[in-house]
Design a protein around this motif. Structure first.
Motif, mmCIF file in Angstrom:
data_model
loop_
_atom_site.group_PDB
_atom_site.id
_atom_site.type_symbol
_atom_site.label_atom_id
_atom_site.label_comp_id
_atom_site.label_asym_id
_atom_site.label_seq_id
_atom_site.Cartn_x
_atom_site.Cartn_y
_atom_site.Cartn_z
ATOM 1 N N THR A 1 0.880 -1.153 0.000
ATOM 2 C CA THR A 1 0.000 0.000 0.000
ATOM 3 C C THR A 1 0.922 1.208 0.000
ATOM 4 O O THR A 1 1.731 1.371 0.915
ATOM 5 N N ILE B 1 -2.035 4.119 -11.775
ATOM 6 C CA ILE B 1 -2.876 3.010 -11.312
ATOM 7 C C ILE B 1 -2.087 1.702 -11.301
ATOM 8 O O ILE B 1 -2.156 0.936 -10.336
ATOM 9 N N SER B 2 -1.299 1.459 -12.349
ATOM 10 C CA SER B 2 -0.613 0.169 -12.465
ATOM 11 C C SER B 2 0.691 0.076 -11.678
ATOM 12 O O SER B 2 1.166 -1.014 -11.402
ATOM 13 N N SER C 1 1.475 0.912 -6.520
ATOM 14 C CA SER C 1 1.551 -0.103 -5.455
ATOM 15 C C SER C 1 2.964 -0.665 -5.291
ATOM 16 O O SER C 1 3.246 -1.344 -4.310
ATOM 17 N N LYS D 1 -11.045 4.724 -8.450
ATOM 18 C CA LYS D 1 -11.719 3.554 -9.008
ATOM 19 C C LYS D 1 -10.713 2.531 -9.543
ATOM 20 O O LYS D 1 -11.015 1.347 -9.612
ATOM 21 N N GLY D 2 -9.519 3.016 -9.904
ATOM 22 C CA GLY D 2 -8.475 2.130 -10.401
ATOM 23 C C GLY D 2 -7.679 1.453 -9.296
ATOM 24 O O GLY D 2 -6.748 0.705 -9.570
ATOM 25 N N GLY D 3 -8.025 1.747 -8.043
ATOM 26 C CA GLY D 3 -7.379 1.081 -6.926
ATOM 27 C C GLY D 3 -6.315 1.883 -6.205
ATOM 28 O O GLY D 3 -5.685 1.378 -5.276
ATOM 29 N N VAL D 4 -6.096 3.132 -6.605
ATOM 30 C CA VAL D 4 -5.132 3.969 -5.893
ATOM 31 C C VAL D 4 -5.779 4.378 -4.566
ATOM 32 O O VAL D 4 -6.877 4.949 -4.560
ATOM 33 N N PRO D 5 -5.132 4.082 -3.442
ATOM 34 C CA PRO D 5 -5.761 4.330 -2.136
ATOM 35 C C PRO D 5 -5.723 5.808 -1.720
ATOM 36 O O PRO D 5 -4.866 6.238 -0.964
#
Length: 160
Positions: A3, A70-71, A74, A97-101
């Motif tokens: 994260t 986004i990719s 992490s 929405k792409g998963g970035v916290p």
């Protein structure tokens, strides 16, 4: 997958400038500015100007497209204290929405254009901006307007 240590995400249509690169960076203790913007990721001139500001603050800077952010974010090292800087609330929503916290979204500058209306003297929005902010709040993001660190935060829900 780690994260990433995103200390703050800021919407500022100017991206990196003195106030962001110096005042905010030192206030939040960031050591890496990550500009997530498709245009800046391709523009050497924009990158040179923003990199000069980052250099003044003694922090690193990266220029990534939204998709690369986004990719790749992490994979950030835990020691990187990331200040994520984006241009629009729609970009914030794409990243979230792409998963970035994104936990906190600081709204700094959104200039007047077209049919935008004023929320504050430095933040102007249209219906698309408002819809993006509302969706971010539904996703659990703490969205607030705050030009500089010593100003009082204005919760976005209180003004839209």
């Amino acid at each position: 997958m780690n994260t990433p240590n995103i200390v703050l995400t800021r919407v500022d249509n100017r991206l990196v400038h003195g106030q962001v690169g110096v005042v905010w960076t030192s206030s939040i203790g960031a050591n890496l500015l990550l500009v997530a913007n498709d245009d800046a990721a391709k523009s050497e001139l924009q990158q040179e100007l923003m990199a000069a500001t980052a250099e003044t603050s003694g922090v690193g800077i990266r220029f990534w497209s939204l998709e690369k952010t986004i990719s790749t974010i992490s994979k950030a090292s835990p020691r990187q204290k990331i200040f994520l800087i984006i241009k629009t609330p729609q970009d914030a929503l794409t990243l979230a929405k792409g998963g970035v916290p994104i936990k906190k979204l600081n709204v700094g500058n959104m200039h007047h254009s077209g049919n935008k209306v004023s929320l504050t003297k430095k933040v102007y929005v249209d219906q698309a901006d408002i819809a993006a902010f509302k969706e971010l709040v539904k996703l659990g993001v703490d969205v607030y307007i705050q030009d500089v660190p010593d100003e009082k935060k204005i919760l976005i829900e209180d003004v839209i």
